[in-house]
Design a protein around this motif. Structure first.
Motif, PDB file in Angstrom:
ATOM      1  N   LYS A 144      -5.218   7.738  -0.994  1.00 25.37           N
ATOM      2  CA  LYS A 144      -5.569   6.656  -0.044  1.00 25.37           C
ATOM      3  C   LYS A 144      -5.524   5.347  -0.822  1.00 25.37           C
ATOM      4  O   LYS A 144      -6.047   5.272  -1.945  1.00 25.37           O
ATOM      5  CB  LYS A 144      -6.980   6.860   0.493  1.00 25.37           C
ATOM      6  N   VAL A 145      -4.898   4.339  -0.247  1.00 30.14           N
ATOM      7  CA  VAL A 145      -4.760   3.051  -0.933  1.00 30.14           C
ATOM      8  C   VAL A 145      -5.293   1.938  -0.024  1.00 30.14           C
ATOM      9  O   VAL A 145      -4.989   1.902   1.179  1.00 30.14           O
ATOM     10  CB  VAL A 145      -3.281   2.767  -1.274  1.00 30.14           C
ATOM     11  N   LYS A 146      -6.095   1.050  -0.624  1.00 30.69           N
ATOM     12  CA  LYS A 146      -6.650  -0.070   0.160  1.00 30.69           C
ATOM     13  C   LYS A 146      -6.523  -1.355  -0.640  1.00 30.69           C
ATOM     14  O   LYS A 146      -6.944  -1.389  -1.801  1.00 30.69           O
ATOM     15  CB  LYS A 146      -8.132   0.221   0.421  1.00 30.69           C
TER      16      LYS A 146
ATOM     17  N   GLU B  45       0.823  -1.214   0.000  1.00 29.73           N
ATOM     18  CA  GLU B  45       0.000   0.000   0.000  1.00 29.73           C
ATOM     19  C   GLU B  45       0.858   1.265   0.000  1.00 29.73           C
ATOM     20  O   GLU B  45       0.447   2.306  -0.521  1.00 29.73           O
ATOM     21  CB  GLU B  45      -0.958  -0.023   1.198  1.00 29.73           C
ATOM     22  N   LYS B  46       2.070   1.157   0.583  1.00 22.76           N
ATOM     23  CA  LYS B  46       2.945   2.346   0.671  1.00 22.76           C
ATOM     24  C   LYS B  46       3.736   2.556  -0.633  1.00 22.76           C
ATOM     25  O   LYS B  46       3.707   3.631  -1.224  1.00 22.76           O
ATOM     26  CB  LYS B  46       3.900   2.148   1.856  1.00 22.76           C
ATOM     27  N   SER B  47       4.409   1.491  -1.074  1.00 24.72           N
ATOM     28  CA  SER B  47       5.259   1.655  -2.268  1.00 24.72           C
ATOM     29  C   SER B  47       4.426   1.914  -3.530  1.00 24.72           C
ATOM     30  O   SER B  47       4.920   2.488  -4.504  1.00 24.72           O
ATOM     31  CB  SER B  47       6.166   0.430  -2.455  1.00 24.72           C
ATOM     32  N   LEU B  48       3.160   1.505  -3.497  1.00 24.98           N
ATOM     33  CA  LEU B  48       2.296   1.745  -4.657  1.00 24.98           C
ATOM     34  C   LEU B  48       2.127   3.250  -4.917  1.00 24.98           C
ATOM     35  O   LEU B  48       2.055   3.698  -6.066  1.00 24.98           O
ATOM     36  CB  LEU B  48       0.931   1.070  -4.435  1.00 24.98           C
ATOM     37  N   ILE B  49       2.104   4.034  -3.842  1.00 27.64           N
ATOM     38  CA  ILE B  49       1.925   5.488  -4.005  1.00 27.64           C
ATOM     39  C   ILE B  49       3.098   6.077  -4.796  1.00 27.64           C
ATOM     40  O   ILE B  49       2.908   6.849  -5.743  1.00 27.64           O
ATOM     41  CB  ILE B  49       1.760   6.171  -2.624  1.00 27.64           C
TER      42      ILE B  49
END
Ligand code: ADP
Ligand code: SR1
Ligand code: MG
Ligand code: MG
Ligand code: MG
Length: 413
Positions: free
Chosen positions: A36-38, A11-15
């Protein structure tokens, strides 16, 4: 495909990944500072993220080089993501109202960026369990099936076009091999991956392994699955690959796509509706016996096949003098109705056989369905599963004796 440059996102590295891809950032209105990523993946294979910016949302799907359900002990090529991306694009082109749009594909990272199918869309299987009716489901699925199957077949394409399309998807062999194993082989032998509601179904699972007639039929279906390049099929068209509202039906997750027998898709969808039907008694309560809902499911099964038949044959009529090379109209114009009828009855019997195989694998194979898994009382669950299994075994063996979908449904009641 190389694994160099591949890393598993979270979820973090995707940003950071999204920030570096202009086409994804622009789909998010270039508002990438407070994303926001889920992770919402509930399938058996991949990771799926919903990414929300202040102005819009997208979905990111990443394939990892193994089966998520089992873990790294069951390797599976992450190249499935490439086939999913090209199938989504092709199917979106053929049935734009029923397939999400692809925004981005990164083959090294096995990442697809696609249209977010927004709430209140829900995975069909969830609402088949909850008992929610969708009046347009059959019509929409018939459209999706007819458009994607007809336009990729030799009823529409020349043999030259068709062969190059077959080649394009030939490399999806590992995903085909997974289906060969878990649908057509493992349920019929002792396999470390098989499971069932034990001890209640122990003798039923053994009976499947010892049923010579059934095994001959499944051998024929497996050969057809491996040998027949009839059309571009989704190849994993279960009730978890369809998202619905009352107005809209969206088909996702075609990572198993290849040129195979049309009946594998038609049968998968119908077979999954039958699974939902047989699970209803496990979800019934005193207040709601689910009688009306069972009738809605069987009506939807009948409508799906009948509307598909109508739509598919009308596309064929419209294009009868087009480029398709399987049945040249100048040769067959005097037997045109017979040609269509013969083709469709063969497709019907294929669909019944493949649908039955897809039901059996969900009861005694590795990957089960929430329709039954959510029935907490194992005695009740086993009872529903056994009736589904008996229905499917009979359907596979007797499929050639059925002429109408109504006749098939009458054996389930
Ligand atoms: P898998 O290949 O692992 O089965 P899926 O493609 O079926 O993964 O996706 C898993 C889940 O992610 C779906 O059940 C659905 O809830 C959600 N999902 C996938 N694609 C989308 C999309 N385009 N829009 C909204 N939700 C999606
Ligand atoms: C290990 S089998 C996993 C299953 O999930 C996929 O969605 C396919 O149905 C496959 O057979
Ligand atoms: Mg899925
Ligand atoms: Mg999938
Ligand atoms: Mg299935």
């Amino acid at each position: 495909m190389t694994t160099e440059g591949f890393r598993v996102l979270d979820e973090k590295s995707l940003i950071d990944y999204i920030k570096a891809i202009p086409s994804l950032a622009s789909k998010l209105g270039n508002q990438v500072d407070n994303l926001k990523v889920k992770e919402v993946g509930d399938g058996y294979l991949n990771f799926v993220y919903i990414v929300i910016s202040p102005s819009s949302s997208i979905v990111i799907k990443q394939a990892v080089p193994y089966v998520r359900l089992i873990g790294e002990s069951w390797p599976l090529t992450k190249e499935r993501s490439y086939y999913e991306a090209i199938a989504l694009k092709r199917q979106h082109g053929l049935s734009p109202k029923h397939v999400p749009e692809v925004y981005h594909f990164d083959r090294t990272m096995s990442v697809i960026g696609m249209q977010y199918i927004e709430p209140p869309h829900i995975i069909l299987r969830k609402d088949l369990i909850a008992g929610v009716e969708y009046p347009l489901l059959a019509q929409h699925m018939a459209e999706f099936l007819a458009n994607t199957l007809f336009y990729t077949s030799l009823l529409y394409l020349t043999t030259t076009q068709h062969k190059s399309a077959v080649v394009e998807f030939c490399g999806n062999v590992d995903l085909c091999r997974l289906t060969e194993q878990v649908v057509f082989s493992d349920p019929y032998k002792v396999s470390q991956y098989n499971r069932w509601t034990s001890p209640y179904l122990d003798s039923d699972a053994e009976a499947v392994r010892n049923d010579k007639v059934l095994k001959l039929e499944v051998a024929e279906l497996k050969s057809k699955f491996c040998e027949r390049t009839q059309a571009l099929i989704h190849s994993d068209l279960h009730a978890g690959s369809v998202m619905v509202t009352h107005e809209s039906t969206q088909v996702i997750d075609p990572e198993f796509a290849f040129y195979g027998p049309m009946g594998f898709d038609v049968g998968a969808f119908i077979g999954n509706l039958f699974l939902a039907y047989f699970a209803q008694d496990g979800h019934a309560t005193q207040e709601n016996e689910r009688k009306a809902y069972k009738a809605w499911i069987t009506d939807t099964i009948a409508d799906t096949w009948n509307l598909f038949y109508k739509k598919f044959t009308s596309l064929w009529d419209i294009h009868k003098e087009g480029p398709g090379e399987a049945y040249l109209y100048e040769i067959y114009n005097d037997v045109w109705e017979d040609v269509k009828q013969k083709y469709m009855i063969d497709l019907f019997h294929d669909s019944l056989g493949f649908g039955a195989a897809k039901m059996i694998r969900r009861i005694v194979g590795v990957a089960h369905v929430e329709d039954f898994e959510s029935i907490t009382d194992p005695v009740k669950r086993a009872d529903c599963e056994r009736r589904a299994l008996d229905f499917a075994k009979n359907l596979m063996k007797k499929r050639r004796s059925f002429n109408t979908i109504t006749d098939v449904i009458s054996t389930a009641l």
